[in-house]
Design a protein around this motif. Sequence first.
Motif, short mmCIF file in Angstrom:
data_model
loop_
_atom_site.label_atom_id
_atom_site.label_comp_id
_atom_site.label_asym_id
_atom_site.label_seq_id
_atom_site.Cartn_x
_atom_site.Cartn_y
_atom_site.Cartn_z
N PHE B 27 36.06 57.36 85.86
CA PHE B 27 35.16 57.55 84.87
C PHE B 27 33.66 58.17 85.51
N PHE B 51 28.61 57.91 87.19
CA PHE B 51 29.57 57.40 86.03
C PHE B 51 29.06 57.62 84.58
N LYS B 53 28.87 56.19 81.78
CA LYS B 53 28.41 55.07 81.21
C LYS B 53 26.60 55.20 81.73
N ASN B 54 26.68 55.60 82.90
CA ASN B 54 25.06 55.91 83.26
C ASN B 54 24.17 57.02 82.78
N ARG B 60 28.87 52.07 72.90
CA ARG B 60 30.35 52.49 73.02
C ARG B 60 30.86 52.44 74.57
N CYS B 61 29.95 52.89 75.31
CA CYS B 61 30.27 52.88 76.96
C CYS B 61 30.63 51.62 77.21
N PHE B 62 30.24 50.48 76.77
CA PHE B 62 30.55 49.02 77.11
C PHE B 62 31.54 48.42 76.14
N ALA B 63 31.51 48.60 74.83
CA ALA B 63 32.46 47.94 74.08
C ALA B 63 33.72 48.57 73.54
N GLU B 64 33.29 49.94 73.16
CA GLU B 64 34.34 50.98 72.69
C GLU B 64 34.48 52.16 72.94
N CYS B 65 34.73 52.34 74.27
CA CYS B 65 34.66 53.43 75.11
C CYS B 65 35.99 54.28 74.36
N LEU B 67 37.57 56.98 75.33
CA LEU B 67 38.67 57.27 76.34
C LEU B 67 39.80 56.07 76.56
N GLU B 68 39.08 54.95 76.37
CA GLU B 68 39.84 53.54 76.67
C GLU B 68 40.80 53.69 75.46
N LEU B 71 43.58 55.92 76.10
CA LEU B 71 44.46 55.19 76.87
C LEU B 71 45.22 54.17 76.62
N GLU B 72 44.61 53.43 75.72
CA GLU B 72 45.49 52.49 75.15
C GLU B 72 46.44 52.66 73.96
N GLY B 111 39.38 62.48 81.65
CA GLY B 111 39.28 62.49 80.28
C GLY B 111 38.35 63.71 79.82
#
Lengths: 147, 444
Positions: B27, B51, B53-54, B60-65, B67-68, B71-72, B111
Motif C-alpha cells: 500500500f 503509504f 493512508k498518509n 476510508r483509509c482506516f475503516a473502509e479501504c 482496495l480492501e 481484495l475481500e 492496486g
Amino acid sequence: MSEMLGNRYFIARQYEKAISLLEEALPNSSTPEKIKKKLVICFVQVGKIERALLHFHDLIRKDPKIIINTDPYHDDCPCYEIIPSWENNLDNEEHSQDYYESLGMLYLYCNKEKSIQYLEKALPDTKFKTVISSILKILNETVPVKH
Amino acid sequence: MKLLDKNLTKVILDSLGEGLFTVDKDFRVNSMNRAAEEILGLHKSEVIGDFCKNIFKTKRCFAECPLEGVLEKGENIYDIESEFCHQSGKKIPVRLNAAVLKNEDKQPIGGVISFRDMSYLEKIQKNLIGSTNFYGVIGQHKSMIDIYSLIEEVAESDSSVLIVGESGTGKEMIANAIQEISKRKSEPYIKINCSVFPPTILASELFGHVKGAFTDAVKDRIGRFELADKGTIFLDEIAEMPLQMQVQLLRVLQEGTFERVGESITRKVDVRVLAATNKNIQKEMEEGRFREDLFYRLNVIPINIPPLRKHRSDIPHLVQHFINKYSLISSKEINEIDDEAMDLLASYSWPGNIRELENAIEYAFARTKDTIIHASKLPPNIRMHMDYSDRYTQEETTSTKVDEYRRLRQVLEKHHWNRSKAAAELNMGRTTLWRKMKALDLDK
C-alpha cells in the motif's frame, strides 16, 4: 487470499485477521523478513507470545538491525501507539511476565536499550529462558544504532 | 518521435482528466498521474514510496479501504463517494473506482484507484441554495410560506416530524431545511430510505449487527441510529417499514434504546427522528400496515407538502432555479425560457411534481443549442398535453384527430423525424404522411 490483504489488515491494525494471511504468504515470499516483522507485532497484540518470540528470534539471529532500524513513519510501525497501553497495564497486572516479554519485543522497533531492559526483567521467570538469553546475547553484541 | 512503451503509458495516464494512482502490495504509492497531482496539490516526488493512508488521509483509509473491499470480495469497486485531503488541508469530495492488479499467478501485487474531483458540485449547490427561498427549498406560495414558518417555530424542538406529500414534492428538501436550522445542525445527519432494503437487511442497517448474526455478517457493523447519535436521522418512505421493525423503531423513539442484530446488549442513543411518506398513512393504519402508536409518536410535528398543481404560482421560480442549476452543471449558456414553453409548464398537471419539472428542464437543456429554451425542446408528454388544444378550435378537436396527431408525432419522434421510416411504421406512403402532417400542422 493474499499477502496484500494481510498487509492491509496490518495497516488497519486488525492483527488477528492479518496473522493468517501473512503466515500463509510467508513460505513463498521474496521478502520474508518484512512479513516476520509484522507477525511479531501481530502475535504480541493477540497474546501469542511463543509465536511472536519464534519470529522475533529468527530475525535477531539473521540481523537485529532488521528490527532496530525500523522507522515508525516510513515502515508504518504501530509500536509507538501500542507501547503506552502495554506499559499502563504493567502496573495493574499481577502476572506481568508476558508483559515484559511483549514490551521487550515491541521496544526493539523503537528503543534498543529499553528492549534489553524489559527482556532482562523477563529473564528470571520466563518459560523461554534459552530463547531470551540468546536474543539478549546478540542484542548486547550489536553496535548501538542512533534513531 | 517514437515513444518508448513506458513513456507512452505515462503520456496516456497524464492526459486523463481523472486522478489516478497505483499502490504496491504494501500500500505504498508507486505512481500518480498529473490530474491526481493537480487535484491533491501534490507533486509525485513527495508521495512516491509513502503509504497511501498518509497521503490521502480519508476516513476510508482506516475503516473502509476500497482496495480492501476489492481484495475481500474479488470484485472491482465503481463510483463510490469518498473524500481526499488536499495538501492545504482542505477536504475534497471525490468519486472513486478501485481495482487490484495481479501477477501471472493471479496473486495481487498492487492496486489502482481512479477518482474524480466533485468539488464543483458542492460549489453549485452552495450557489443555488443561496438563491432559494428557504434553506434549499423553492416556493413563495402561501402553503409553502406556512411550512417555512412552522419549521422556524419548532427549530429549537427535538420532537419527531412526519413529512407527508406526494412523490417528488420535495420531502427530503424539507427534512434538510429542518436539520439545517435545528440545534443539532452540527451533529450527524443520517438518511435512509426504508423501501430500499429487504426487511432483514433494514434491521441491520438501522441498528447494526454483530459478526455471525447472519450469513453475510463477516464483521461487526454499526447501524445508522448509532451513527446518528446526538444528531438526526431521516427515515424516508417510513410506511414501507415492516411491522416488526416498527415496534423496534417505536422503542427507540420512546426510550432511545435498541440492540444490534445478533446481540443482547442494549444500547442507548439520542437521535431526533424525521420521517417522510408519500402514502396515505391513515389508510395504511386502517388496513393494519402501519402501527397507530408509532404514527402518534412520529406525527408530533406534521408537515403536509402540497402537490405542485396546488401551488402553480411557484412554477416560474422553480423553472428559473433549475435553469440556473443546469446552466452551471452543463456549462451551457441557457438563461431563459420562452413564453410558450413557460405556458406549457404552468398549465401541465405535474403528476410527478417538482422532480418531474426538474427532469423536464434537464431534458430541455440536453436538446437546446441556443440560449433560450423553446417549447419544442420540452419533453413530448408535456408538449402533447398542450400542442393540440393550442392548434385547433373546439369544433375541430375530435378525438380521432387528437389521436392521429399524437400517434404521428410519437412515431416521427421515435424515428428522429425521418419521414420514410415513420411512414413505413405507420404503414402509409411518404406522401400520405406528409399530407397528414400538413393537415394537422404537425412540424418538428
